[in-house]
Design a protein around this motif. Sequence first.
Motif, PDB file in Angstrom:
ATOM      1  N   TYR A  30      25.248  18.902  63.424  1.00 48.28           N
ATOM      2  CA  TYR A  30      24.978  20.057  64.144  1.00 48.28           C
ATOM      3  C   TYR A  30      24.634  19.710  65.723  1.00 48.28           C
ATOM      4  O   TYR A  30      24.199  18.768  65.937  1.00 48.28           O
ATOM      5  N   SER A  75      21.252  30.681  67.100  1.00 51.77           N
ATOM      6  CA  SER A  75      21.300  29.211  66.395  1.00 51.77           C
ATOM      7  C   SER A  75      21.122  29.849  64.837  1.00 51.77           C
ATOM      8  O   SER A  75      20.648  30.788  64.350  1.00 51.77           O
ATOM      9  N   ALA A  80      19.061  24.317  65.373  1.00 51.55           N
ATOM     10  CA  ALA A  80      20.044  23.341  65.110  1.00 51.55           C
ATOM     11  C   ALA A  80      21.194  24.618  64.899  1.00 51.55           C
ATOM     12  O   ALA A  80      21.234  25.593  64.321  1.00 51.55           O
ATOM     13  N   ASP A  81      22.458  24.179  65.325  1.00 52.71           N
ATOM     14  CA  ASP A  81      23.706  24.995  65.381  1.00 52.71           C
ATOM     15  C   ASP A  81      24.987  24.444  65.241  1.00 52.71           C
ATOM     16  O   ASP A  81      25.178  23.504  65.874  1.00 52.71           O
ATOM     17  N   SER A  82      25.751  24.756  64.301  1.00 50.46           N
ATOM     18  CA  SER A  82      27.179  24.175  64.292  1.00 50.46           C
ATOM     19  C   SER A  82      28.259  24.916  64.701  1.00 50.46           C
ATOM     20  O   SER A  82      29.489  24.622  64.517  1.00 50.46           O
ATOM     21  N   TRP A  85      26.546  17.119  68.700  1.00 46.51           N
ATOM     22  CA  TRP A  85      26.415  16.197  67.574  1.00 46.51           C
ATOM     23  C   TRP A  85      26.253  15.071  67.801  1.00 46.51           C
ATOM     24  O   TRP A  85      25.482  14.020  67.164  1.00 46.51           O
TER      25      TRP A  85
END
Length: 122
Positions: free
Chosen positions: A32, A109, A98-100, A53
């Motif tokens: 993330y 997010s 947190a974001d992917s 990340w």
Amino acid sequence: QVQLVESGGGLVQAGGSLRLSCAASGRTFDSYAMGWFRQAPGKEREFVAAISWSGGSTYYADSVKGRFTISRDNADYTVYLQMNILKPEDTAVYYCAADSHGRLRVGVSEYWGKGTQVTVSS
């Protein structure tokens, strides 16, 4: 699922410093990008800073550039926001995110913490 818990907020005088921490648990932390946002009373939530990340890329809002530093420790599942030369206009609730999917800089997010209050007195 990722759980995010912020800490380190408080009351500080203008010109002072604070270090916020965000402890993550759950799925693989280093999958993330992580970010910090803030929301002042009566205002919309705004982007503050983000880190990739790997930690190799960082991004900042113009209002905090040169004063705030974001970092992360993937071994400890923690992201930090070092805030220096604080100003009264930095007063807000600060949220960890947190974001992917690469969306932090546009305010989106997957996961959010509950926030920590930062108050800067003049």
